[in-house]
Design an enzyme around this catalytic site. Structure first.
Site, mmCIF file in Angstrom:
data_model
loop_
_atom_site.group_PDB
_atom_site.id
_atom_site.type_symbol
_atom_site.label_atom_id
_atom_site.label_comp_id
_atom_site.label_asym_id
_atom_site.label_seq_id
_atom_site.Cartn_x
_atom_site.Cartn_y
_atom_site.Cartn_z
ATOM 1 N N LYS A 109 0.822 -1.217 0.000
ATOM 2 C CA LYS A 109 0.000 0.000 0.000
ATOM 3 C C LYS A 109 0.850 1.258 0.000
ATOM 4 O O LYS A 109 0.471 2.245 -0.634
ATOM 5 C CB LYS A 109 -0.971 -0.013 1.183
ATOM 6 C CG LYS A 109 -2.172 -0.881 0.861
ATOM 7 C CD LYS A 109 -3.137 -0.976 1.993
ATOM 8 C CE LYS A 109 -4.235 -1.973 1.674
ATOM 9 N NZ LYS A 109 -4.795 -2.576 2.865
ATOM 10 N N LYS B 83 -4.043 -11.410 -9.553
ATOM 11 C CA LYS B 83 -5.171 -11.340 -8.608
ATOM 12 C C LYS B 83 -6.298 -10.444 -9.109
ATOM 13 O O LYS B 83 -6.044 -9.351 -9.591
ATOM 14 C CB LYS B 83 -4.643 -10.802 -7.282
ATOM 15 C CG LYS B 83 -5.682 -10.798 -6.187
ATOM 16 C CD LYS B 83 -5.263 -9.948 -5.003
ATOM 17 C CE LYS B 83 -6.483 -9.666 -4.146
ATOM 18 N NZ LYS B 83 -6.600 -8.355 -3.613
ATOM 19 N N LYS C 245 -10.433 -4.826 -7.164
ATOM 20 C CA LYS C 245 -11.084 -3.633 -7.715
ATOM 21 C C LYS C 245 -10.094 -2.502 -7.979
ATOM 22 O O LYS C 245 -10.366 -1.609 -8.749
ATOM 23 C CB LYS C 245 -12.227 -3.162 -6.835
ATOM 24 C CG LYS C 245 -11.876 -2.976 -5.404
ATOM 25 C CD LYS C 245 -13.142 -2.828 -4.564
ATOM 26 C CE LYS C 245 -12.857 -3.126 -3.116
ATOM 27 N NZ LYS C 245 -13.589 -4.264 -2.605
HETATM 28 P P1 ADP Z 1 -10.121 -5.892 -3.117
HETATM 29 O O1 ADP Z 1 -8.898 -6.738 -3.039
HETATM 30 O O2 ADP Z 1 -10.841 -6.006 -4.385
HETATM 31 O O3 ADP Z 1 -9.874 -4.466 -2.684
HETATM 32 P P2 ADP Z 1 -11.009 -6.440 -0.469
HETATM 33 O O4 ADP Z 1 -9.617 -6.136 -0.082
HETATM 34 O O5 ADP Z 1 -12.086 -5.569 0.092
HETATM 35 O O6 ADP Z 1 -11.123 -6.482 -2.040
HETATM 36 O O7 ADP Z 1 -11.278 -7.954 -0.098
HETATM 37 C C1 ADP Z 1 -12.368 -8.421 0.619
HETATM 38 C C2 ADP Z 1 -12.340 -9.928 0.736
HETATM 39 O O8 ADP Z 1 -12.320 -10.520 -0.560
HETATM 40 C C3 ADP Z 1 -11.114 -10.485 1.466
HETATM 41 O O9 ADP Z 1 -11.508 -11.615 2.203
HETATM 42 C C4 ADP Z 1 -10.209 -10.891 0.360
HETATM 43 O O10 ADP Z 1 -9.322 -11.938 0.723
HETATM 44 C C5 ADP Z 1 -11.194 -11.366 -0.683
HETATM 45 N N1 ADP Z 1 -10.631 -11.230 -2.031
HETATM 46 C C6 ADP Z 1 -10.410 -10.086 -2.720
HETATM 47 N N2 ADP Z 1 -9.870 -10.353 -3.926
HETATM 48 C C7 ADP Z 1 -9.733 -11.694 -3.992
HETATM 49 C C8 ADP Z 1 -9.252 -12.598 -4.989
HETATM 50 N N3 ADP Z 1 -8.814 -12.162 -6.149
HETATM 51 N N4 ADP Z 1 -9.270 -13.918 -4.712
HETATM 52 C C9 ADP Z 1 -9.732 -14.384 -3.527
HETATM 53 N N5 ADP Z 1 -10.209 -13.592 -2.560
HETATM 54 C C10 ADP Z 1 -10.217 -12.269 -2.781
#
Ligand code: ADP
Ligand code: TRP
Length: 331
Positions: free
Chosen positions: A111, A194, A197
């Site tokens: 980050k 991965k 968003k």
């Molecule tokens: P992002 O990574 O899109 O910002 P978040 O950080 O809010 O999303 O993630 C929320 C949940 O979704 C967490 O439990 C995270 O591990 C899961 N998650 C996000 N992206 C993935 C992915 N590509 N594969 C598996 N789990 C994911």
């Protein structure tokens, strides 16, 4: 019965990574365990300290949770900022978290690279707030994707340190959970590994994407020049496509494309078309429910009010115990 907690930041719409990484498992557990699911709007501030349309984002994520199948009649659904006991426990847990370990955390390093103009203390202590989210309900199981594994390890360290210091098993150790299987990592469409968003345009398939948008995104997914010899090992971009297919397509479909890969007759255009249609089939009912639930303001308010109350009740119990163990005077 065990206690389960999971959450998602309110920084954008839900995508298939969120669904298959976290939400699907949560949904599977909600009838057997004491389940808490929340929208991490305070965590959202670490990267978006003044987000436009903050309230709307929280509301959208709530609608999408419910549409995806989280049932407020059996789970407690709430907004993080509606539970003031969480930030209080976060403040206290900061005394049991070392700056060195927080600085070494991979997501922090990631980050500060991405948000070098805003390296705030909230980013550094993100794992402490996440630990507070979990232990405020004394949860043991945390359904999350693979990227959250290290955060859970840190939560266990904070918990053990606290328990050890006060010589009492106040908090149980929380673990990332996927029914005994390897945690999920859903790949994106841009070959970058991965789905997320914040990974850039076209990488993520959102639950709310219309079929037209979804088709376009999938058709643009990164591929290669195709196999040149039978049974060749797949490069990452193609492995990703197959991995996505395994989430939404039937076994027969997957086998068909595996066979065509192995005998070098695969046509990526056909594979992507099929993948897009299967994703549409999968997201269709969720999209329908998003429309339905999204227009029911009374219902949404009720969910939030009731969820907040239940979450505060559970949180207050834990915090009372912690305050007493530390030795704060209760007038
Ligand atoms: P992002 O990574 O899109 O910002 P978040 O950080 O809010 O999303 O993630 C929320 C949940 O979704 C967490 O439990 C995270 O591990 C899961 N998650 C996000 N992206 C993935 C992915 N590509 N594969 C598996 N789990 C994911
Ligand atoms: N850190 C998680 C993410 O970015 C979101 C989150 C915050 C969370 N608190 C949590 C997940 C507690 C599970 C439990 O994905």
């Amino acid at each position: 019965m065990e206690t389960v907690v999971s959450g998602i930041r309110s920084t954008g719409n839900l995508h298939l990574g969120n669904y298959f990484g976290a939400i699907r498992n949560f949904i599977k557990m909600q009838h057997e365990h004491r389940c808490y699911f929340f929208i991490a709007d305070m965590h959202a501030l670490t990267t978006h300290p003044k987000a436009d349309h903050f309230k709307e984002s929280v509301r959208n994520v709530l609608v999408e949770y419910l549409a995806a199948g989280i049932d407020p009649d059996v789970s407690t659904i709430y907004i993080q900022s509606d539970v003031p006991q969480i930030p209080e426990l976060y403040l206290l847990m900061n005394m049991y978290a070392y700056v060195g370990e927080l600085e070494r955390c991979t997501s922090f390093k990631d980050k500060i690279r991405k948000h070098s103009d805003n390296v705030n203390a909230g980013l550094l202590t993100y794992p402490v707030l996440m630990a507070a989210d979990i232990i405020i309900h004394k949860a043991t199981k945390v359904p999350v994707g693979k990227d959250q594994e290290q955060h859970l390890e840190m939560a266990r360290n904070f918990v053990n340190r606290f328990n050890h210091l006060y010589e009492k098993e106040v908090f149980p150790e929380p673990f990332a959970f996927n029914f005994g299987n390897e945690l999920v990592k859903v790949p994106g469409l841009d070959g970058s590994g991965k789905m997320g968003k914040s990974e850039g345009e076209g990488n993520a398939v959102f639950l709310a994407d219309t079929p037209e948008v979804l088709r376009k995104k999938v058709m643009r997914a990164v591929t290669d020049g195709g196999p040149t010899e039978p049974n060749q090992e797949k490069p990452e971009s193609i492995r990703n496509l197959f991995q996505l297919m395994r989430l939404v397509s039937t076994q027969d479909t997957i086998q068909h494309f595996e066979d065509t890969w192995n005998n070098c007759t695969i046509r990526y255009g056909d594979m992507k078309k099929q993948l897009a249609e299967d994703m549409i089939l999968f997201t269709d009912p969720i999209r329908e429910r998003i429309k339905e639930i999204g227009s029911n303001e009374t219902y949404l308010n009720k969910v939030i009010q009731e969820g907040g109350e239940k979450a505060r009740e559970s949180a207050a119990k834990t915090l009372k115990e912690v305050r007493s163990i530390i030795g704060f005077t209760n007038y």
